[in-house]
Every structure is written in C-alpha cells, then in structure tokens.
Design an enzyme around this catalytic site. Structure first.
Site, PDB file in Angstrom:
ATOM      1  N   ASP A  19       0.866  -1.164   0.000  1.00  0.00           N
ATOM      2  CA  ASP A  19       0.000   0.000   0.000  1.00  0.00           C
ATOM      3  C   ASP A  19       0.912   1.226   0.000  1.00  0.00           C
ATOM      4  OD1 ASP A  19      -2.426   1.608   0.537  1.00  0.00           O
ATOM      5  OD2 ASP A  19      -1.519   1.848   2.520  1.00  0.00           O
ATOM      6  N   ASP A  21      -0.160   5.174   0.885  1.00  0.00           N
ATOM      7  CA  ASP A  21      -0.422   6.147   1.950  1.00  0.00           C
ATOM      8  C   ASP A  21      -0.559   5.449   3.299  1.00  0.00           C
ATOM      9  OD1 ASP A  21      -1.420   8.853   0.345  1.00  0.00           O
ATOM     10  OD2 ASP A  21      -1.864   6.995  -0.716  1.00  0.00           O
TER      11      ASP A  21
END
Length: 223
Positions: A19, A21
């Site tokens: 991922d 953020d």
C-alpha cells in the site's frame, strides 16, 4: 561474513505488494492541505490535518465526502467538491509528504534479493508517478495500480490478483503489506500472506484488530 537470515514473513515470497499512503509514505499533510483549500473555495470551515488523518484510506472522493459531512455540508455537490480538491492536490501532491523510516532500507533489501515489488493504492492513478518520482521511489516497483485503474479497489481482492497475474506469481507466494483493515482484508481474500504496520491510517482503530499474519513496528525490520 554470513548474510542476515530472511524475516519469517518473507519465507517463500516472490512478490511483495505495498500500500502507499500510511504504509510507505505519510501523505496526510498534503492531502489535508488540499482538503482545506477546497473547503475555503466553497466558503466552508477548514477541518485540519488531525481530522483528515482518520479519513484517509478509501480514496480521495471518500476523503472529500467525509470532510463535507464533518462541516455539515453533506448536501453540497460531491463531484464538484472532489474536482476542487483534485485541483489543489495536483498543485502540491508532495510538498510535505515524507517516506516513513525503514522504508527505503526495506525496498532496497528486497530488490537486492530479487523479490518483485508492486504497489496498490486507492489513490487516483494520476498522482502515483509524480509522488514516487518526487520521493525517488519509482524505480523499485515493477507495477503500480491506482484506485481508478480497475472497476473495483481494495478491500476487493481483484487489484491484488490482477497484479499477481501480470507478474506471473501465485497468490500463495505473495505478501500484501499495508496499514489498514482494507489492506489486510484484500490480502486475505486474494490468498496473499498479510503484513501490517501500526503507524498508518486505519480510521482510528488498531490494525492489529484485523489480525494480519504478521505485524512489524517498522518495515526496516524486514531487512
């Protein structure tokens, strides 16, 4: 001198999908600034960085929707407000965004071991390349996938399975690394091993409650 033993989470892993953020980068300062700029343009009160930190993770449109709800303006046109947000975010997507400690060391070590690296984020695709380039991270990833690249996004497993298929790696040999329940759920549903970090954005809840296969305090522990 003997090489350091591989972290148990990486045993048998050929592809690590990250991922963005809250996992690799802290992007909230720039996201919050764009939200507040959009709200000012709409003659609405600002919400500030602390509030926005609990709203990140489901894509920018949901971020704007939560901001409008917080200031009692849920009746405003969401598409229009989102467009205003995107305008401001495009102007400065990487002004205050920073890479978390341990991330560069982990990416470098994994790449050196020949592990394929991918990135799946719910952030719009248009922002991925500029931010990665700004932070000098773009060369690590074989493939990246934004939240608008497919018809579904995390926690749906489809983006993870798409990436694994493109890179010709069986899901059982893949690891999903994230900071939220959506990352853990997507990884689990895709048949990936899951690893979570506790410092990111999980709507104010401990990500450990999602029961990932592995928790680390910093991605530097993978080195």
């Amino acid at each position: 001198m003997p090489s350091r033993a591989i972290h148990p989470a990486l045993e048998g892993i050929q592809l690590v999908v990250f991922d963005l953020d809250g996992t690799l980068i802290d992007s909230v300062p720039d996201l919050a600034a764009a939200v507040d700029s959009a709200l000012r343009d709409m003659a609405l009160p600002e919400v500030g960085e602390a509030a926005a930190r609990d709203w990140v993770g489901n894509g920018s449109r949901k971020l704007v929707e939560r901001a409008l709800q917080a200031v009692g303006a849920q009746d405003r046109n969401l598409d229009g407000a989102h467009d205003i947000f995107l305008h401001h975010y495009r102007l400065a997507p990487c002004r205050a965004t920073r890479v978390y400690p341990g991330v560069r060391d982990a990416l470098e070590a994994l790449a050196a071991r020949g592990v394929a690296l991918g990135l799946i984020t719910n952030k719009p695709t248009a922002f991925i390349a500029p931010i990665l380039a700004c932070l000098d991270l773009e060369h690590y990833f074989a493939l990246t996938l934004g939240g608008d690249a497919l018809s579904t996004r995390k926690p749906d497993p489809a983006p993870l399975l798409h990436l694994a298929e493109r890179l010709e790696v069986a899901p059982s040999a893949c690891l999903m690394v994230g900071d939220s329940r959506h990352d853990v759920e997507a990884g689990r549903r895709a048949g990936f091993r899951t690893l979570a970090v506790p410092y990111g954005y999980n709507h104010g809840e401990p990500v450990s409650a999602s029961e990932p296969d592995v928790m680390v305090e910093s991605l530097g522990e993978l080195v």
